[in-house]
Design a protein around this motif. Sequence first.
Motif, PDB file in Angstrom:
ATOM      1  N   SER A  15      48.591  23.000  37.854  1.00  0.00           N
ATOM      2  CA  SER A  15      48.436  24.448  37.747  1.00  0.00           C
ATOM      3  C   SER A  15      48.897  24.940  36.382  1.00  0.00           C
ATOM      4  O   SER A  15      49.774  24.349  35.749  1.00  0.00           O
ATOM      5  CB  SER A  15      49.267  25.132  38.832  1.00  0.00           C
ATOM      6  N   PHE A  54      49.870  30.246  36.616  1.00  0.00           N
ATOM      7  CA  PHE A  54      49.355  31.582  36.874  1.00  0.00           C
ATOM      8  C   PHE A  54      48.208  31.456  37.870  1.00  0.00           C
ATOM      9  O   PHE A  54      47.109  31.022  37.506  1.00  0.00           O
ATOM     10  CB  PHE A  54      48.859  32.242  35.583  1.00  0.00           C
ATOM     11  N   ALA A  55      48.455  31.849  39.111  1.00  0.00           N
ATOM     12  CA  ALA A  55      47.458  31.681  40.171  1.00  0.00           C
ATOM     13  C   ALA A  55      46.151  32.387  39.833  1.00  0.00           C
ATOM     14  O   ALA A  55      45.062  31.857  40.089  1.00  0.00           O
ATOM     15  CB  ALA A  55      48.008  32.193  41.497  1.00  0.00           C
ATOM     16  N   THR A  56      46.222  33.571  39.234  1.00  0.00           N
ATOM     17  CA  THR A  56      45.012  34.310  38.885  1.00  0.00           C
ATOM     18  C   THR A  56      44.172  33.540  37.869  1.00  0.00           C
ATOM     19  O   THR A  56      42.952  33.465  37.986  1.00  0.00           O
ATOM     20  CB  THR A  56      45.376  35.704  38.323  1.00  0.00           C
ATOM     21  N   LEU A  57      44.819  32.963  36.870  1.00  0.00           N
ATOM     22  CA  LEU A  57      44.120  32.174  35.858  1.00  0.00           C
ATOM     23  C   LEU A  57      43.511  30.918  36.481  1.00  0.00           C
ATOM     24  O   LEU A  57      42.347  30.587  36.229  1.00  0.00           O
ATOM     25  CB  LEU A  57      45.064  31.795  34.721  1.00  0.00           C
ATOM     26  N   ASP A  58      44.280  30.227  37.302  1.00  0.00           N
ATOM     27  CA  ASP A  58      43.775  29.023  37.972  1.00  0.00           C
ATOM     28  C   ASP A  58      42.537  29.348  38.800  1.00  0.00           C
ATOM     29  O   ASP A  58      41.544  28.623  38.750  1.00  0.00           O
ATOM     30  CB  ASP A  58      44.850  28.410  38.871  1.00  0.00           C
ATOM     31  N   ASP A  59      42.578  30.442  39.546  1.00  0.00           N
ATOM     32  CA  ASP A  59      41.441  30.847  40.373  1.00  0.00           C
ATOM     33  C   ASP A  59      40.225  31.191  39.519  1.00  0.00           C
ATOM     34  O   ASP A  59      39.097  30.829  39.851  1.00  0.00           O
ATOM     35  CB  ASP A  59      41.809  32.050  41.251  1.00  0.00           C
ATOM     36  N   ALA A  60      40.444  31.885  38.405  1.00  0.00           N
ATOM     37  CA  ALA A  60      39.337  32.269  37.526  1.00  0.00           C
ATOM     38  C   ALA A  60      38.663  31.041  36.925  1.00  0.00           C
ATOM     39  O   ALA A  60      37.427  30.979  36.838  1.00  0.00           O
ATOM     40  CB  ALA A  60      39.839  33.192  36.425  1.00  0.00           C
ATOM     41  N   ARG A 107      36.614  29.322  39.662  1.00  0.00           N
ATOM     42  CA  ARG A 107      35.386  30.080  39.921  1.00  0.00           C
ATOM     43  C   ARG A 107      34.348  29.842  38.828  1.00  0.00           C
ATOM     44  O   ARG A 107      33.163  29.676  39.109  1.00  0.00           O
ATOM     45  CB  ARG A 107      35.681  31.580  40.044  1.00  0.00           C
TER      46      ARG A 107
END
Length: 51
Positions: free
Chosen positions: A9, A12-18, A21
């Motif tokens: 990871s 940063f969960a938001t960055l990982d998700d982006a 995607r």
Amino acid sequence: MTNVRMIRSSGFATLDDAIERAIRVSSPLPLPSSPELFQRELRLRFRPLEE
């Protein structure tokens, strides 16, 4: 593409998700002209703070 797996990871969960995607929406990738060019695994390294 059949699978996306995060090895480490960014913290940063938001960055990982982006990033995940973005990888998923890039599928399907164009097929190479020669089957021997096809690899079963593609590793991407994303380092936004590195120069």
